[in-house]
Design a protein around this motif. Structure first.
Motif, PDB file in Angstrom:
ATOM      1  N   MET A 205       0.837  -1.194   0.000  1.00  0.00           N
ATOM      2  CA  MET A 205       0.000   0.000   0.000  1.00  0.00           C
ATOM      3  C   MET A 205       0.880   1.256   0.000  1.00  0.00           C
ATOM      4  SD  MET A 205      -3.228   1.029   0.142  1.00  0.00           S
ATOM      5  CE  MET A 205      -4.086  -0.419   0.780  1.00  0.00           C
ATOM      6  N   PRO A 206       1.025   1.944  -1.141  1.00  0.00           N
ATOM      7  CA  PRO A 206       1.768   3.214  -1.126  1.00  0.00           C
ATOM      8  C   PRO A 206       1.106   4.214  -0.184  1.00  0.00           C
ATOM      9  CG  PRO A 206       1.412   2.442  -3.376  1.00  0.00           C
ATOM     10  CD  PRO A 206       0.573   1.572  -2.487  1.00  0.00           C
ATOM     11  N   ALA A 207       1.919   5.086   0.388  1.00  0.00           N
ATOM     12  CA  ALA A 207       1.394   6.025   1.378  1.00  0.00           C
ATOM     13  C   ALA A 207       0.341   6.948   0.783  1.00  0.00           C
ATOM     14  CB  ALA A 207       2.542   6.840   1.975  1.00  0.00           C
ATOM     15  N   TYR A 208       0.541   7.372  -0.473  1.00  0.00           N
ATOM     16  CA  TYR A 208      -0.434   8.294  -1.053  1.00  0.00           C
ATOM     17  C   TYR A 208      -1.777   7.607  -1.319  1.00  0.00           C
ATOM     18  CZ  TYR A 208       1.535   6.315  -5.402  1.00  0.00           C
ATOM     19  OH  TYR A 208       1.989   5.468  -6.388  1.00  0.00           O
ATOM     20  N   VAL A 209      -1.774   6.315  -1.650  1.00  0.00           N
ATOM     21  CA  VAL A 209      -3.031   5.578  -1.823  1.00  0.00           C
ATOM     22  C   VAL A 209      -3.740   5.422  -0.486  1.00  0.00           C
ATOM     23  CG1 VAL A 209      -4.033   3.371  -2.508  1.00  0.00           C
ATOM     24  CG2 VAL A 209      -2.213   4.397  -3.881  1.00  0.00           C
ATOM     25  N   LEU A 210      -2.975   5.120   0.558  1.00  0.00           N
ATOM     26  CA  LEU A 210      -3.563   5.023   1.893  1.00  0.00           C
ATOM     27  C   LEU A 210      -4.182   6.356   2.303  1.00  0.00           C
ATOM     28  CD1 LEU A 210      -3.714   2.820   4.123  1.00  0.00           C
ATOM     29  CD2 LEU A 210      -1.742   3.914   5.178  1.00  0.00           C
ATOM     30  N   ALA A 211      -3.527   7.451   1.937  1.00  0.00           N
ATOM     31  CA  ALA A 211      -4.061   8.777   2.264  1.00  0.00           C
ATOM     32  C   ALA A 211      -5.382   9.032   1.547  1.00  0.00           C
ATOM     33  CB  ALA A 211      -3.042   9.850   1.897  1.00  0.00           C
ATOM     34  N   TYR A 212      -5.485   8.638   0.269  1.00  0.00           N
ATOM     35  CA  TYR A 212      -6.734   8.850  -0.453  1.00  0.00           C
ATOM     36  C   TYR A 212      -7.880   8.068   0.187  1.00  0.00           C
ATOM     37  CZ  TYR A 212      -3.308  10.198  -4.029  1.00  0.00           C
ATOM     38  OH  TYR A 212      -2.250  10.768  -4.692  1.00  0.00           O
ATOM     39  N   ALA A 213      -7.606   6.812   0.532  1.00  0.00           N
ATOM     40  CA  ALA A 213      -8.668   5.964   1.086  1.00  0.00           C
ATOM     41  C   ALA A 213      -9.158   6.483   2.428  1.00  0.00           C
ATOM     42  CB  ALA A 213      -8.158   4.526   1.213  1.00  0.00           C
ATOM     43  N   TRP A 214      -8.241   6.787   3.344  1.00  0.00           N
ATOM     44  CA  TRP A 214      -8.651   7.220   4.675  1.00  0.00           C
ATOM     45  C   TRP A 214      -9.240   8.629   4.659  1.00  0.00           C
ATOM     46  CZ3 TRP A 214     -10.045   4.361   8.357  1.00  0.00           C
ATOM     47  CH2 TRP A 214      -9.435   3.134   8.600  1.00  0.00           C
ATOM     48  N   THR A 215      -8.787   9.479   3.750  1.00  0.00           N
ATOM     49  CA  THR A 215      -9.380  10.813   3.655  1.00  0.00           C
ATOM     50  C   THR A 215     -10.847  10.727   3.248  1.00  0.00           C
ATOM     51  OG1 THR A 215      -7.259  11.824   3.101  1.00  0.00           O
ATOM     52  CG2 THR A 215      -9.239  13.036   2.487  1.00  0.00           C
ATOM     53  N   ASP A 216     -11.135   9.903   2.266  1.00  0.00           N
ATOM     54  CA  ASP A 216     -12.523   9.754   1.835  1.00  0.00           C
ATOM     55  C   ASP A 216     -13.368   9.079   2.913  1.00  0.00           C
ATOM     56  OD1 ASP A 216     -14.402   9.920  -0.634  1.00  0.00           O
ATOM     57  OD2 ASP A 216     -14.649   7.863   0.088  1.00  0.00           O
TER      58      ASP A 216
ATOM     59  N   LEU B 271      -8.983  -2.540   5.627  1.00  0.00           N
ATOM     60  CA  LEU B 271     -10.001  -1.498   5.519  1.00  0.00           C
ATOM     61  C   LEU B 271      -9.756  -0.538   4.357  1.00  0.00           C
ATOM     62  CD1 LEU B 271     -10.837  -0.599   9.238  1.00  0.00           C
ATOM     63  CD2 LEU B 271     -12.112  -2.036   7.638  1.00  0.00           C
ATOM     64  N   PRO B 272      -8.518  -0.074   4.116  1.00  0.00           N
ATOM     65  CA  PRO B 272      -8.314   0.798   2.945  1.00  0.00           C
ATOM     66  C   PRO B 272      -8.661   0.119   1.620  1.00  0.00           C
ATOM     67  CG  PRO B 272      -6.469   0.993   4.443  1.00  0.00           C
ATOM     68  CD  PRO B 272      -7.304  -0.140   4.945  1.00  0.00           C
ATOM     69  N   VAL B 273      -8.282  -1.158   1.455  1.00  0.00           N
ATOM     70  CA  VAL B 273      -8.609  -1.860   0.213  1.00  0.00           C
ATOM     71  C   VAL B 273     -10.122  -2.026   0.090  1.00  0.00           C
ATOM     72  CG1 VAL B 273      -8.429  -4.075  -0.973  1.00  0.00           C
ATOM     73  CG2 VAL B 273      -6.390  -3.026   0.002  1.00  0.00           C
ATOM     74  N   ALA B 274     -10.779  -2.372   1.199  1.00  0.00           N
ATOM     75  CA  ALA B 274     -12.233  -2.509   1.166  1.00  0.00           C
ATOM     76  C   ALA B 274     -12.908  -1.183   0.825  1.00  0.00           C
ATOM     77  CB  ALA B 274     -12.733  -3.034   2.512  1.00  0.00           C
TER      78      ALA B 274
END
Length: 553
Positions: A92-103, A299-302
Motif C-alpha cells: 500500500m503506497p502512502a499516497y493511496v492510503l491517504a486517499y482511502a482514509w481521507t474519503d 479497511l483501505p482496500v475494502a
C-alpha cells in the motif's frame, strides 16, 4: 566493455552531482533568494519534516518491533497467519492510503454520517486527517513492515540460543525478553527506522495532498510554482544530506546485525520455543498484530473497492474504462522497459565484477547503488538542473527536448533510482553459483560471452526474473520523478490517481489506486514465500537474499 559499463554507471549517478554542484554556480541574486527563503520557508520545512520524522520513527518502532516480538517470542491464536499478514501494508503506497482514509473519514462520508445519526452528534467526530498527525499515522501504517521484517529476522536467527542460556541462568520470561531479546534486535530496529525515515522524507504524494510544508513538497513548489531552480536544488541538496546520513546509519546497523548473526548458532530446544500466552495477554498480542493489518491494508482496500463500486453505478460519470486501459498500458510499457533495461545492466555489471572488473567499475557500481536511497524529488531536480545549465550556454542543443517530456529522460530517472534493486537481486543469485563453475568453463575453452549466455543465464533465471518484477513494481508506484519527467500523454496510474485525488475526485482515483495496490502485492507475496521457505529449511526466519520491500512514492 568494462570502460563502457563504468561510464554508464557514473552517468546514472550524475543527478547527485547536479544537485550538489548548484552550490558552486549560484550568483549574487540566487544567494539573496536563498537567504530570504532561509528566513521564511526553510524553518517551516525543517520543523514539519522533523516533527513528521520523529512521529514516524516512534510509531514504526512501537508497532513494528512490538509485532516482531509478538510473532517471534510468543505463541497465541493466529500467530502463523500474522507472520505473513503483517507484511501486507508494504503493498500500500502512502499516497493511496491517504486517499482511502481521507474519503472514509471526511465529514460528509457515509461512515461519519452514520455514526453521527447513531450517536446523535451534529459536529465532526474526529479531527481532519489531512494534517500532520494524520500523515504520521498513515506513514506508520504503511512503513512499520520495514522494522517488523528486520526485527523479526534478527529475533528468529539469534534469540533462541541466548534466550535458552538466560533461562538456564535463572532469568524469568520478562527479564529474558527485555534484557536479552530486544537488545539483540536493536541494530535491526535502527536499520528499519532508517529505511522508514528515508521513505518518509522522500514522499511527495501525501505531503502535497495534505498541504504539509516538508522538504519534498518545498522542492516541487520552488521548481514548478516559483520557477526557481536554484532554490529547488538547494532544498534538494539539504534533503539529500539528511538521506545520506540515514543511509549511513542503516548500513552501520546492518553491519552490526550481520556481525552478531554470524556468531549465533542454530541450537533449538523445546524449552526455547515461543512462550504460550493465555487470557488477556493473548488478546493483547492478537490486537497488536491485527490492528496494523486491518488499518493499513484490509479497511483501505475494502473502502477503495466500495468507492470503485459507487463510481461504477454513478449514472452521470461511470468508470473511464477506455482511459484506464490507456493509463494501464502506458504504466505497464514504461515499467517493463525499465525492468528489462535495469536487469540487463545489473547482469552485465555483476558478470564483469565477478570476472575481476577492477576498482573503477566496483566504485561506480557502489555509487550507482546510492540511487535507490535518492528521493524522487532530488532525482528530478538533479536531472533538470544540468539540462538547464547546458541549455543556457548552448541554446541550440537539443538536450532539454531529449531529457524532459520523453521516454528517454524518464528511463534515465528510473535506471538511476532502481538499478540498485536489480543489482542486489542478481548479485544474490551469483552468490549461489560457485566460482569453480567459471574456472571449469574457462579450462574447457569457453569464452566470456559463452559463459554468460550458456552457463550463467540459466542459473540466474530466477534472480533475473525477481529483479525484473521488483523494478516493475517500483516503477509503477513511483510518483515524484514521473510527475515531472513523464512524456506528454503518457500518464501512469500513480500520476492519474494523484491528479484525481488533488482535484477531490476520490471516486475516480479508486480504480488506479487499487491497480497499484494489486501490483504491489507481487513483491510482498515473493517476500512472504521466501521467508516461509527459509524458516522451514533453517528452523528460523531469515531474509531472502536480494529481495527488498518495495518503495513508495
Amino acid at each position: 566493455m568494462r570502460l563502457l559499463l563504468t561510464l554508464l554507471c557514473l552517468a546514472l549517478a550524475l543527478p547527485v552531482l547536479g544537485v550538489l554542484g548548484s552550490w558552486f554556480v549560484a550568483d549574487a541574486g540566487a544567494w539573496q533568494i536563498l537567504l530570504h527563503q532561509a528566513r521564511t520557508v526553510l524553518p517551516d520545512y525543517t520543523l514539519q519534516s522533523l516533527l513528521l520524522s520523529t512521529g514516524v520513527a516512534v510509531g514504526v518502532v512501537l508497532v513494528g518491533a512490538g509485532a516482531a516480538a509478538a510473532v517471534s517470542l510468543f505463541e497465541f491464536p493466529g500467530r502463523r497467519s500474522f507472520e505473513w499478514a503483517l507484511l501486507l501494508p508494504l503493498a500500500m503506497p502512502a499516497y493511496v492510503l491517504a486517499y482511502a482514509w481521507t474519503d472514509a473519514l471526511q465529514y460528509s462520508s457515509p461512515l461519519q454520517e452514520g455514526l453521527r445519526k447513531l450517536l446523535g452528534v451534529r459536529g465532526a467526530l474526529w479531527p481532519d486527517i489531512r494534517s500532520l498527525w494524520g500523515a504520521v499515522l498513515l506513514f506508520v501504517l504503511c512503513l512499520y513492515p520495514y522494522v517488523y521484517l528486520l526485527a523479526r529476522t534478527a529475533l528468529g536467527e539469534r534469540a533462541v540460543q541466548l534466550l535458552e542460556a538466560a533461562r538456564l541462568l535463572g532469568a524469568g520470561p520478562r527479564r529474558r525478553i527485555l534484557e536479552v531479546a530486544l537488545p539483540l534486535a536493536r541494530p535491526a530496529i535502527a536499520a528499519g527506522v532508517a529505511l522508514a525515515l528515508m521513505e518518509t522524507l522522500a514522499d511527495y504524494g501525501v505531503s502535497a495532498y495534505f498541504g504539509l510544508s516538508t522538504f519534498s513538497a518545498g522542492i516541487y513548489k520552488a521548481w514548478l510554482v516559483m520557477n526557481d531552480g536554484v532554490a529547488a536544488a538547494q532544498l534538494a541538496s539539504a534533503l539529500l544530506l539528511v538521506v545520506g546520513l540515514l543511509l549511513a546509519m542503516e548500513r552501520a546497523a546492518q553491519r552490526r546485525l550481520r556481525f552478531s548473526a554470524s556468531r549465533s548458532g542454530a541450537m533449538h530446544s523445546a524449552d526455547a520455543r515461543p512462550l504460550r500466552l493465555r487470557g488477556r495477554a493473548a488478546v493483547l498480542a492478537w490486537l497488536l498484530c491485527a490492528l496494523p493489518v486491518v488499518l493499513g491494508f484490509v479497511l483501505p482496500v475494502a473502502w477503495l473497492a466500495w468507492m470503485l463500486w459507487q463510481e461504477a453505478h454513478n449514472a452521470e460519470f461511470g468508470l473511464p474504462l477506455a482511459r484506464f486501459a490507456q493509463w494501464s498500458w502506458s504504466t505497464l510499457r514504461l515499467g517493463l522497459l525499465a525492468a528489462v533495461l535495469a536487469s540487463t545492466l545489473a547482469l552485465a555489471v555483476s558478470f564483469m565484477l565477478r570476472r575481476g572488473g577492477g576498482r573503477a567499475l566496483s566504485a561506480a557500481a557502489r555509487v550507482l547503488a546510492l540511487g535507490y536511497a535518492m528521493p524522487g524529488a532530488v532525482l528530478a531536480v538533479g536531472i533538470l538542473i544540468p539540462v538547464g545549465w547546458v541549455q543556457q550556454r548552448w541554446p541550440e542543443a537539443p538536450l532539454a527536448s531529449l531529457v524532459t517530456g520523453t521516454i528517454f529522460g524518464l528511463m534515465y530517472a528510473y535506471l538511476a533510482r532502481f538499478s540498485s534493486v536489480a543489482m542486489q537481486s542478481v548479485e544474490s543469485g551469483y552468490a549461489r553459483v560457485p566460482i569453480s563453475v567459471d574456472e571449469t568453463a574457462r579450462m574447457l575453452g569457453a569464452g566470456a560471452w559463452r559463459v554468460l549466455l550458456r552457463l550463467h543465464a540459466p542459473l540466474l533465471r530466477r534472480s533475473a526474473l525477481a529483479a525484473m518484477l521488483l523494478v516493475l513494481v517500483d516503477t509503477m508506484k513511483e510518483l515524484p520523478a514521473t510527475l515531472v519527467l513523464r512524456p506528454f500523454g503518457s500518464d501512469t496510474l500513480a500520476v492519474v490517481a494523484f491528479n484525481f485525488a488533488r482535484d477531490e475526485r476520490l471516486g475516480e482515483a479508486a480504480l488506479p489506486s487499487l491497480a497499484i495496490v494489486l501490483v504491489g502485492l507481487i513483491p510482498v507475496i515473493m517476500l512472504s514465500r521466501a521467508l516461509r521457505g527459509s524458516a522451514e529449511q533453517a528452523g528460523a526466519v531469515a531474509p531472502p537474499a536480494g529481495i527488498e520491500p518495495a518503495s513508495g512514492a
